[in-house]
Enzyme design. Structure first.
Site, PDB file in Angstrom:
ATOM      1  N   SER A   1       0.792  -1.235   0.000  1.00  0.00           N
ATOM      2  CA  SER A   1       0.000   0.000   0.000  1.00  0.00           C
ATOM      3  C   SER A   1       0.825   1.286   0.000  1.00  0.00           C
ATOM      4  CB  SER A   1      -0.944   0.018   1.195  1.00  0.00           C
ATOM      5  OG  SER A   1      -2.002  -0.873   0.964  1.00  0.00           O
TER       6      SER A   1
ATOM      7  N   LYS B   1       0.384   3.415  -2.960  1.00  0.00           N
ATOM      8  CA  LYS B   1      -0.780   4.303  -3.085  1.00  0.00           C
ATOM      9  C   LYS B   1      -0.374   5.784  -3.046  1.00  0.00           C
ATOM     10  CE  LYS B   1      -3.796   0.765  -1.097  1.00  0.00           C
ATOM     11  NZ  LYS B   1      -4.461   0.222   0.097  1.00  0.00           N
TER      12      LYS B   1
ATOM     13  N   TYR C   1      -3.549  -2.499 -10.198  1.00  0.00           N
ATOM     14  CA  TYR C   1      -3.454  -2.322  -8.745  1.00  0.00           C
ATOM     15  C   TYR C   1      -2.593  -3.419  -8.106  1.00  0.00           C
ATOM     16  CZ  TYR C   1      -4.814  -2.351  -3.839  1.00  0.00           C
ATOM     17  OH  TYR C   1      -4.777  -2.379  -2.463  1.00  0.00           O
TER      18      TYR C   1
ATOM     19  N   TYR D   1      -4.854   3.493   8.186  1.00  0.00           N
ATOM     20  CA  TYR D   1      -6.224   2.949   8.305  1.00  0.00           C
ATOM     21  C   TYR D   1      -6.826   3.282   9.676  1.00  0.00           C
ATOM     22  CZ  TYR D   1      -3.627   0.529   4.758  1.00  0.00           C
ATOM     23  OH  TYR D   1      -2.798   0.272   3.712  1.00  0.00           O
TER      24      TYR D   1
ATOM     25  N   VAL E   1       1.177  -3.771   3.773  1.00  0.00           N
ATOM     26  CA  VAL E   1       1.145  -5.076   4.448  1.00  0.00           C
ATOM     27  C   VAL E   1       2.397  -5.924   4.201  1.00  0.00           C
ATOM     28  CG1 VAL E   1      -1.348  -5.344   4.767  1.00  0.00           C
ATOM     29  CG2 VAL E   1      -0.281  -6.119   2.629  1.00  0.00           C
TER      30      VAL E   1
HETATM   31  N1  GLN Z   1      -2.264  -5.332  -1.958  1.00  0.00           N
HETATM   32  C1  GLN Z   1      -2.815  -5.254  -0.639  1.00  0.00           C
HETATM   33  C2  GLN Z   1      -4.314  -5.455  -0.663  1.00  0.00           C
HETATM   34  O1  GLN Z   1      -4.941  -4.960  -1.542  1.00  0.00           O
HETATM   35  C3  GLN Z   1      -2.459  -3.916  -0.051  1.00  0.00           C
HETATM   36  C4  GLN Z   1      -3.025  -3.722   1.330  1.00  0.00           C
HETATM   37  C5  GLN Z   1      -2.080  -2.988   2.241  1.00  0.00           C
HETATM   38  O2  GLN Z   1      -0.885  -2.915   2.038  1.00  0.00           O
HETATM   39  N2  GLN Z   1      -2.636  -2.510   3.337  1.00  0.00           N
HETATM   40  O3  GLN Z   1      -4.881  -6.085   0.174  1.00  0.00           O
END
Ligand code: GLN
Length: 312
Positions: free
Chosen positions: A65, A68, A192, A244, A262
């Protein structure tokens, strides 16, 4: 300060390497579940260009993420203010892959850093039906900003997530039903998953994030990445939405704009002072690196760095 910083970074890495409780490695993406929770890496780059590294600072990991942030940079460049018709700017207070809020709010995601928000941003920068275009833009930007042309996508991670990413597919299709996505849903999802699968080291990441501490200009090349106002806005979103449903807690205990993934990485910026990347794969229940967060907390407390403490 430099001498102190070298000591702080070294001691933080030693402490994290020995920490008995390390969090849980993400297992919902099978390829990420293979990682050892023993890793810890950290790089701090100060405004004068000095780099302080410790632990697994040069080992590439899946940025997930954190991508992003860079997708948002691309969407700001190509779509400007129109971007905000697709995605909001409020903390979600929920999990990164939550579905319930999206339904309650008519398919418009709360912010660009939860999964539906990021998928909507990726839809904007994915050209037509070609998933390589969207993810490729992010990869090129990361190579350029880090100065490492060897940065690549990990195909096994992208495949692993594509094969199991049913929640993300559900979010994407739901947004498509609400016309929040305009492109081909499968192409957007593929873009994505590929952007999330970009592998970088803490050093690459801290270098790529230098524009965030420098009013939108990459200090290495002098090139403007985003306007000064956009850099402030990205930092504001990182502070309020970057972790989050743990974003408030992170702002409380660390006090710096930061974005987690993650894969266990966190990119943080100290406006005017430093760009920081940490990595440790064990996660908190909210999906943020447990020791990465603790390391940033330790660093912020030892240096006094905080967006709420402009004198340091
Ligand atoms: N690729 C992961 C997902 O879509 C990214 C989530 C994350 O890093 N929080 O679940």
């Amino acid at each position: 300060m430099d001498q102190d910083l070298a000591t702080i970074v070294r001691e933080t890495a030693t402490e994290m390497a020995l920490a008995p409780v390390r969090g849980r490695v993400a297992d919902y993406i099978p390829e990420l579940a293979k990682l050892s929770d023993r890793h810890f890496g950290m790089v701090v780059i100060t405004a004068d260009g000095a780099e302080f590294a410790a632990g697994d600072a040069d080992l590439p990991f899946s940025i997930q993420s954190i991508s992003k942030v860079f997708a948002l940079v691309e969407a700001m460049a190509s779509h400007g203010e129109a971007l905000w018709q697709r995605v909001g700017r409020e903390p979600s207070g929920g999990a990164f892959n939550s579905i319930v809020q999206l339904e309650a709010e008519g398919g418009k995601p709360r912010n660009p850093f939860i999964n539906p928000g990021a998928i909507a941003v990726t839809d904007l920068i994915t050209d037509g039906d070609d998933p390589r275009a969207g993810a490729g833009r992010i990869l090129r930007l990361l190579r350029q900003l880090s100065g490492n042309g060897g940065i690549a996508m990990d195909g096994a991670v992208a495949y692993s997530e594509a094969a199991t990413g049913h929640r993300n597919a559900a979010l994407a299709h739901f947004m498509k039903a609400h016309k929040v996505l305009s492109g081909n849903v499968e192409a957007t999802l593929s873009a994505y998953f590929h952007q999330c699968a970009i592998a970088m080291s803490c050093r690459d990441l801290a270098r790529a994030g230098r524009f965030l501490m420098n009013d939108g200009v990459d200090p290495a090349s002098g090139q403007r990445v985003v306007s000064a106002e956009q850099a402030r806005r990205i930092n504001a979103l990182m502070l309020t939405c970057g972790h989050y449903d743990a974003s408030g807690d992170f702002a409380f205990s660390v006090g710096l704009p930061a974005k987690s993934g993650v894969g266990g990485g966190i990119l943080a910026s100290v406006p005017g002072r430093a760009s920081i990347a940490v990595w440790s794969p064990g996660l908190s229940p909210q999906g943020n690196s447990l020791l990465g967060t603790r390391a940033l907390e330790r660093l912020a407390s030892a240096t006094g760095w905080s967006v709420f403490n402009p004198n340091r």
